[in-house]
Write a protein that holds these residues in place. Structure first.
Motif, PDB file in Angstrom:
ATOM      1  N   VAL A 516       0.850  -1.194   0.000  1.00 26.64           N
ATOM      2  CA  VAL A 516       0.000   0.000   0.000  1.00 26.64           C
ATOM      3  C   VAL A 516       0.885   1.243   0.000  1.00 26.64           C
ATOM      4  CG1 VAL A 516      -1.576   1.360   1.443  1.00 26.64           C
ATOM      5  CG2 VAL A 516      -2.027  -1.062   1.063  1.00 26.64           C
ATOM      6  N   VAL A 517       1.987   1.168   0.735  1.00 26.03           N
ATOM      7  CA  VAL A 517       2.842   2.352   0.870  1.00 26.03           C
ATOM      8  C   VAL A 517       3.510   2.715  -0.449  1.00 26.03           C
ATOM      9  CG1 VAL A 517       3.241   1.988   3.327  1.00 26.03           C
ATOM     10  CG2 VAL A 517       4.777   0.933   1.683  1.00 26.03           C
ATOM     11  N   ARG A 518       3.652   1.766  -1.359  1.00 28.15           N
ATOM     12  CA  ARG A 518       4.278   2.080  -2.645  1.00 28.15           C
ATOM     13  C   ARG A 518       3.378   2.963  -3.496  1.00 28.15           C
ATOM     14  NH1 ARG A 518       6.794  -3.601  -4.733  1.00 28.15           N
ATOM     15  NH2 ARG A 518       6.841  -2.439  -6.673  1.00 28.15           N
ATOM     16  N   GLU A 547       6.959 -15.402   4.298  1.00 30.37           N
ATOM     17  CA  GLU A 547       7.433 -14.453   3.288  1.00 30.37           C
ATOM     18  C   GLU A 547       8.510 -13.506   3.794  1.00 30.37           C
ATOM     19  OE1 GLU A 547       6.801 -14.202   0.118  1.00 30.37           O
ATOM     20  OE2 GLU A 547       5.226 -15.707  -0.080  1.00 30.37           O
ATOM     21  N   GLY A 548       8.624 -13.332   5.110  1.00 32.92           N
ATOM     22  CA  GLY A 548       9.665 -12.476   5.641  1.00 32.92           C
ATOM     23  C   GLY A 548       9.284 -11.010   5.687  1.00 32.92           C
ATOM     24  N   GLY A 549      10.213 -10.210   6.226  1.00 32.89           N
ATOM     25  CA  GLY A 549       9.935  -8.814   6.533  1.00 32.89           C
ATOM     26  C   GLY A 549       9.529  -7.950   5.366  1.00 32.89           C
ATOM     27  N   ALA A 550      10.039  -8.211   4.168  1.00 32.27           N
ATOM     28  CA  ALA A 550       9.708  -7.363   3.022  1.00 32.27           C
ATOM     29  C   ALA A 550       8.246  -7.472   2.632  1.00 32.27           C
ATOM     30  CB  ALA A 550      10.592  -7.722   1.829  1.00 32.27           C
ATOM     31  N   HIS A 551       7.595  -8.585   3.002  1.00 32.23           N
ATOM     32  CA  HIS A 551       6.203  -8.803   2.631  1.00 32.23           C
ATOM     33  C   HIS A 551       5.274  -8.789   3.846  1.00 32.23           C
ATOM     34  CE1 HIS A 551       7.755  -9.820  -1.281  1.00 32.23           C
ATOM     35  NE2 HIS A 551       6.549 -10.080  -1.733  1.00 32.23           N
ATOM     36  N   GLN A 552       5.741  -8.237   4.957  1.00 29.00           N
ATOM     37  CA  GLN A 552       4.916  -8.193   6.166  1.00 29.00           C
ATOM     38  C   GLN A 552       4.672  -6.727   6.542  1.00 29.00           C
ATOM     39  OE1 GLN A 552       7.344 -10.505   8.802  1.00 29.00           O
ATOM     40  NE2 GLN A 552       6.835 -12.445   7.817  1.00 29.00           N
ATOM     41  N   SER A 553       3.398  -6.342   6.594  1.00 28.32           N
ATOM     42  CA  SER A 553       3.072  -4.941   6.851  1.00 28.32           C
ATOM     43  C   SER A 553       3.006  -4.660   8.343  1.00 28.32           C
ATOM     44  CB  SER A 553       1.738  -4.586   6.193  1.00 28.32           C
ATOM     45  OG  SER A 553       0.699  -5.458   6.620  1.00 28.32           O
ATOM     46  N   ILE A 554       3.433  -3.471   8.728  1.00 31.90           N
ATOM     47  CA  ILE A 554       3.444  -3.050  10.126  1.00 31.90           C
ATOM     48  C   ILE A 554       2.569  -1.809  10.318  1.00 31.90           C
ATOM     49  CG2 ILE A 554       4.877  -2.198  12.025  1.00 31.90           C
ATOM     50  CD1 ILE A 554       7.256  -3.670  10.704  1.00 31.90           C
ATOM     51  N   GLY A 555       2.816  -0.772   9.527  1.00 29.81           N
ATOM     52  CA  GLY A 555       2.185   0.531   9.762  1.00 29.81           C
ATOM     53  C   GLY A 555       0.900   0.784   9.019  1.00 29.81           C
ATOM     54  N   THR A 556       0.440  -0.169   8.192  1.00 29.13           N
ATOM     55  CA  THR A 556      -0.742   0.111   7.376  1.00 29.13           C
ATOM     56  C   THR A 556      -2.009   0.379   8.182  1.00 29.13           C
ATOM     57  OG1 THR A 556      -0.949  -2.289   7.041  1.00 29.13           O
ATOM     58  CG2 THR A 556       0.082  -1.004   5.281  1.00 29.13           C
ATOM     59  N   PRO A 557      -2.208  -0.229   9.376  1.00 26.49           N
ATOM     60  CA  PRO A 557      -3.405   0.147  10.140  1.00 26.49           C
ATOM     61  C   PRO A 557      -3.420   1.629  10.510  1.00 26.49           C
ATOM     62  CG  PRO A 557      -2.481  -1.900  11.002  1.00 26.49           C
ATOM     63  CD  PRO A 557      -1.473  -1.343  10.039  1.00 26.49           C
ATOM     64  N   MET A 558      -2.236   2.197  10.750  1.00 24.97           N
ATOM     65  CA  MET A 558      -2.170   3.612  11.097  1.00 24.97           C
ATOM     66  C   MET A 558      -2.357   4.488   9.871  1.00 24.97           C
ATOM     67  SD  MET A 558       0.831   3.453  13.982  1.00 24.97           S
ATOM     68  CE  MET A 558       0.451   5.085  14.588  1.00 24.97           C
ATOM     69  N   ILE A 559      -1.957   3.988   8.704  1.00 27.52           N
ATOM     70  CA  ILE A 559      -2.270   4.702   7.470  1.00 27.52           C
ATOM     71  C   ILE A 559      -3.785   4.780   7.303  1.00 27.52           C
ATOM     72  CG2 ILE A 559      -2.186   4.540   4.944  1.00 27.52           C
ATOM     73  CD1 ILE A 559       0.641   3.347   5.268  1.00 27.52           C
ATOM     74  N   GLY A 560      -4.452   3.655   7.553  1.00 23.62           N
ATOM     75  CA  GLY A 560      -5.907   3.646   7.457  1.00 23.62           C
ATOM     76  C   GLY A 560      -6.549   4.628   8.407  1.00 23.62           C
ATOM     77  N   VAL A 723      -5.773  -4.429  27.721  1.00 16.21           N
ATOM     78  CA  VAL A 723      -4.656  -4.968  26.955  1.00 16.21           C
ATOM     79  C   VAL A 723      -5.068  -4.976  25.490  1.00 16.21           C
ATOM     80  CG1 VAL A 723      -3.151  -6.949  26.569  1.00 16.21           C
ATOM     81  CG2 VAL A 723      -3.934  -6.408  28.875  1.00 16.21           C
ATOM     82  N   THR A 724      -4.346  -4.248  24.649  1.00 17.47           N
ATOM     83  CA  THR A 724      -4.663  -4.208  23.223  1.00 17.47           C
ATOM     84  C   THR A 724      -3.659  -5.044  22.452  1.00 17.47           C
ATOM     85  OG1 THR A 724      -3.317  -2.250  22.703  1.00 17.47           O
ATOM     86  CG2 THR A 724      -5.569  -1.875  23.505  1.00 17.47           C
ATOM     87  N   VAL A 725      -4.113  -5.695  21.406  1.00 16.65           N
ATOM     88  CA  VAL A 725      -3.224  -6.550  20.619  1.00 16.65           C
ATOM     89  C   VAL A 725      -3.659  -6.511  19.160  1.00 16.65           C
ATOM     90  CG1 VAL A 725      -4.597  -8.618  21.139  1.00 16.65           C
ATOM     91  CG2 VAL A 725      -2.212  -8.863  20.411  1.00 16.65           C
ATOM     92  N   ILE A 726      -2.673  -6.410  18.285  1.00 17.03           N
ATOM     93  CA  ILE A 726      -2.915  -6.337  16.845  1.00 17.03           C
ATOM     94  C   ILE A 726      -1.691  -6.856  16.116  1.00 17.03           C
ATOM     95  CG2 ILE A 726      -2.080  -3.939  16.782  1.00 17.03           C
ATOM     96  CD1 ILE A 726      -3.958  -3.416  14.435  1.00 17.03           C
ATOM     97  N   ASP A 727      -1.902  -7.481  14.958  1.00 13.49           N
ATOM     98  CA  ASP A 727      -0.787  -7.845  14.077  1.00 13.49           C
ATOM     99  C   ASP A 727      -0.478  -6.620  13.217  1.00 13.49           C
ATOM    100  OD1 ASP A 727       1.095  -8.872  12.427  1.00 13.49           O
ATOM    101  OD2 ASP A 727      -0.175 -10.411  11.514  1.00 13.49           O
ATOM    102  N   GLY A 728       0.115  -5.640  13.860  1.00  7.64           N
ATOM    103  CA  GLY A 728       0.418  -4.352  13.257  1.00  7.64           C
ATOM    104  C   GLY A 728       0.995  -3.466  14.331  1.00  7.64           C
ATOM    105  N   HIS A 729       1.166  -2.199  14.049  1.00  5.41           N
ATOM    106  CA  HIS A 729       1.800  -1.316  15.030  1.00  5.41           C
ATOM    107  C   HIS A 729       0.896  -1.136  16.247  1.00  5.41           C
ATOM    108  CE1 HIS A 729       3.906   2.029  16.848  1.00  5.41           C
ATOM    109  NE2 HIS A 729       4.923   1.744  16.050  1.00  5.41           N
TER     110      HIS A 729
END
Length: 791
Positions: A516-518, A547-560, A723-729
């Motif tokens: 998405v960031v691209r 897939e490793g780090g290049a294909h794993q998103s971290i910040g996209t929930p905050m972009i949303g 306690v909050t938990v997400i697969d993202g930031h």
């Protein structure tokens, strides 16, 4: 007579655009003490082109993306035509005034495409042309006339890579009815462009199948070339370096004469050619490049009668016709008060008549009659609309275990099987990841779009394949290459189809979530235009473990969360996704006022686009849920999966695919912690937006304003820990503790991932059920859970 009127209009627009900028910077009271700006030189170089285009070439169905720095000319033109009140011009670049760059959503004049992020306004016109072809190929769009999608661009904009990505995509899709007009003034913000750029531009465009029309010489120059000595003058102009030509322009006629006589070394025909002209006439001759000659530009436009994509390379002088013409610093420069006063006398505009539409016009009635008959303006503004499409029922897949990505594909496949009007208007697209983002079943049923049918050779030869790659005019999927910028530009164009072409589309794009960031600039640009689409980011997070780090998103929930005009969701379960999609298909079509809904304090009636962050990890489903509270909560942003009891000590709030970990953790601590609650968050974006809106309402006197998240959390005891938990930031949900003042532990992913199993990565990042339980235990060991002690 028409030629006379064109010249008058050109000079009126030149004056009005520059006075508008001067007024904003030197006449209107300054509040902030900073330069307001407005790009006088960039406006001047475009004024002849804009005049010729709008007053001779354009038709009602044509659509234009105006060069950002030429916005003052565009606004002046709308004012001249009576489409913009004077107060908007007087407040240029001020609150409520004409915008710095043309804006569909903030300007009230007839803007087709917002511009401002350079290059994107150019590229979107090619995708708008593709969408026009798509609509015209359908039975319900056959009545749409073929308009030309026109971009006006500065030569420096051609440094933007997204332009070349768009050129390639246009070539692949047989681009037609598209004009790009390049203001080739050979100056950028920092200096002068490289020599010979024009030849590279021409080769690139010709390589991608465009016609190139070089508009280099104006009428005065062409007449001079026919005189004795004219061929030598032409050769000198063709070989003159860009910097020298600009410097001589700034220095004026006497310096032009000296330079030309020295360089040409002629005392015969060339000398006579030069000496027949005064210094002012010689300067006018040398500055009469094709792009600064309104009659030459009008003729160039009139000569193009085919529908092939066409690039007009129009040579211009930056700052043409003004005292700052040619100076290398003029991009952001402004005429001084002294220069403006002298130029005002030169333009014969009397004091007190600066804003007069027809100042200096000898026969206003004749000019008005001409303006009244200009085809493009004759029928008024051209903001179209289309009817609302009914949304059919959407049922979730019945699988006991399924991923949200697979559920999305099955829901689309069910729509493809049906014959609803909404399904007929869905157009899907993806940057070369169609199959791996679960669009395959939809495409197999609805085919790919092309103006001419193309068979699937593998299918014809009976070679087994899961994909039926058939192209047809009836197809409803647009195949794209792997450039994410093109994805969002296409979604932007398709998401404006109701306003541009009067035919509503329901665009759905899929992309690998980390990428998405691209395309983020183009995504922001599409939302700024109020384009309507659904973007599906999948697969997401470190859950895509191998897939490793290049294909794993971290910040996209905050972009949303941060992106205006985009409602972001991350459902965990298929039934949540079905409810959200049903709501989204309606939300895309809304165009109401911005009054908040006092139940949520969200401005849902305005509508917008939707971002879905989905996962490939299949998880166990909770069973069929049909109650209204669940459905409403899924759309509003959260609901209680496990309601907290009156003495609740711990709430686990999760978003997305991490749900099973949160649920298991809640089960493990339930025996030792009282009344544990589990909050299913489907949209941190909507929860946060409603919360901040309700806070604003309360400061304005609405003491009863209560947002969705406040209503959910207000009954929790003060000693409760969230306690909050997400697969993202983790910051995506960390703010939940601020709503009612509860202590919060925010778990998530802050660093680049790596390869491994899902369990490996969940444990590594501390978001597994065991880690959640451990964090709660460490926090509460030996003492009562409560708020942080004051420092």
């Amino acid at each position: 007579m028409a030629q006379t009127h064109l010249k008058i209009i050109e000079q009126r627009l030149l004056w009005l655009s520059h006075w508008m900028i001067h007024h904003a910077n030197h006449v209107r009271p300054k509040i902030d003490g900073i330069k307001i700006g407005g790009h006088q030189a960039s406006s001047a170089s475009m004024v002849s082109i804009l005049t010729a285009l709008y007053f001779t070439a354009l038709r009602r169905e044509d659509r234009v993306a105006v060069k950002p720095h030429a916005s003052p000319v565009f606004h002046a033109m709308q004012y001249l035509m009576g489409n913009l009140p004077l107060e908007r011009l007087k407040n240029f670049r001020g609150m409520g005034g004409a915008q710095s760059y043309p804006s569909r959503t903030k300007d009230i004049d007839d803007v087709d495409f917002s511009t401002g992020s350079v290059g994107l306004g150019v590229a979107i016109t090619s995708f708008a042309s593709l969408i026009q072809d798509y609509i015209q190929a359908k039975p319900w769009g056959a009545d749409v006339p073929a308009g030309r999608m026109v971009a006006l661009a500065g030569d420096a904009e051609l440094d933007e890579g997204n332009i070349y990505e768009a050129l390639q995509e246009g070539w692949k899709n047989g681009l037609q009815n598209c004009w790009w007009i390049i203001d080739y003034n050979r100056q950028s913000l920092d200096g002068v462009v490289h020599e010979g750029l024009w030849s590279r531009i021409e080769r690139i465009f010709e390589t991608f199948g465009w016609d190139v029309v070089r508009v280099k010489y104006g009428q005065l120059q062409r007449q001079a070339f026919d005189e004795p000595g004219g061929s030598a003058l032409r050769q000198w102009i063709d070989s003159c370096p860009n910097q020298l030509y600009a410097a001589l322009t700034f220095m004026g006629g006497a310096v032009w004469r000296k330079q030309l006589l020295n360089d040409l070394g002629d005392h015969g025909a060339v000398s006579h050619l030069l000496n027949r002209r005064t210094d002012d006439e010689l300067a006018a001759l040398m500055e009469n490049l094709g792009g600064n000659c309104v009659h030459t530009m009008a003729a160039a436009f009139a000569d193009v009668t085919h529908n092939r994509p066409t690039c007009f390379l129009a040579y211009t002088i930056k700052g043409w016709g003004t005292p700052i013409a040619g100076h290398k610093d003029n991009h952001g420069g402004l005429m001084t008060k002294v220069q403006m006063a002298e130029w005002q006398r030169h333009m014969s505009v009397a004091e007190g008549e600066e804003w007069d539409r027809f100042a200096t016009v000898a026969d206003p009635a004749s000019l008005q009659r001409f303006l009244d008959q200009v085809p493009f303006f004759k029928s008024g503004t051209r903001r179209l609309a289309d009817a609302w499409l009914a949304v059919p029922d959407i049922d979730p897949p019945g699988d006991r275990e399924i991923s949200t990505q697979m559920a999305f594909g099955k829901i689309l496949d069910d729509l493809a099987r049906g014959d609803s009007p909404l399904a007929a208007r869905i157009v899907t697209t993806s940057p070369d990841v169609t199959g791996t983002t679960s669009l395959g079943p939809w495409v197999n049923r609805r085919k790919l779009f092309a103006r001419a049918a193309r068979p699937d050779t593998f299918l014809d030869r009976n070679i087994p394949s899961t994909a039926r790659w058939e192209f047809a005019p009836t197809g409803q999927h647009v195949e794209l290459g792997i450039a994410e910028m093109n994805l969002f530009l296409l979604l932007g164009a398709a998401g404006l189809s109701h306003a541009l072409f009067g035919k509503r589309l329901i665009p759905i794009g899929t992309v690998y979530d980390p990428f998405v960031v691209r395309g983020l600039d183009a995504l922001n640009y599409a939302c700024y235009q109020d384009a309507r689409f659904i973007i599906v980011g999948t697969p997401s997070g470190v859950t895509l473990a191998p897939e490793g780090g290049a294909h794993q998103s971290i910040g996209t929930p905050m972009i949303g969360m941060a992106q205006d005009g985009l409602a972001a969701f991350e459902p965990a379960f298929a039934d949540e996704l079905a409810v959200i999609l049903h709501w989204a298909f309606d939300y895309l079509q809304r165009d109401g006022d911005a009054v908040p809904d006092e139940r949520t304090w969200l401005r849902d009636e305005t509508g917008g686009s939707v971002y879905l962050r989905l996962s490939t990890n299949p998880i166990a489903q909770p069973g069929r849920r049909v109650d209204q509270a669940f459905r409403q909560g899924a759309v509003d942003g959260a609901y209680w999966l496990r309601p907290p009891g009156p003495n609740c000590e711990v709430v686990i709030a999760y978003q997305g695919v991490i749900a099973p970990e949160a649920i298991r953790a809640a089960g493990r601590i339930a025996e030792s912690r009282r009344d544990v609650g589990v909050l299913a968050v489907t949209s941190a974006d909507r929860l946060n937006a409603g919360w901040t809106a309700a806070q604003r309402a309360r400061t304005r006197g609405r003491s009863d304003a209560l947002s969705t998240v406040e209503a959910l959390l207000q009954g929790l005891p003060r000693h409760c820990c969230i306690v909050t938990v997400i697969d993202g930031h983790p910051a995506t949900l960390a703010w939940l503790g601020s709503v009612c003042g509860h202590r919060t532990i925010a778990l998530g992913v802050e660093h680049f991932g790596q390869t491994g199993t899902i369990g490996d990565l969940y444990r590594h990042f501390g978001i597994s059920a065991e880690c959640i339980v451990e964090k709660i235990g460490v926090l509460t060991a030996g003492r009562r859970i409560g708020p942080m002690a004051p420092p």
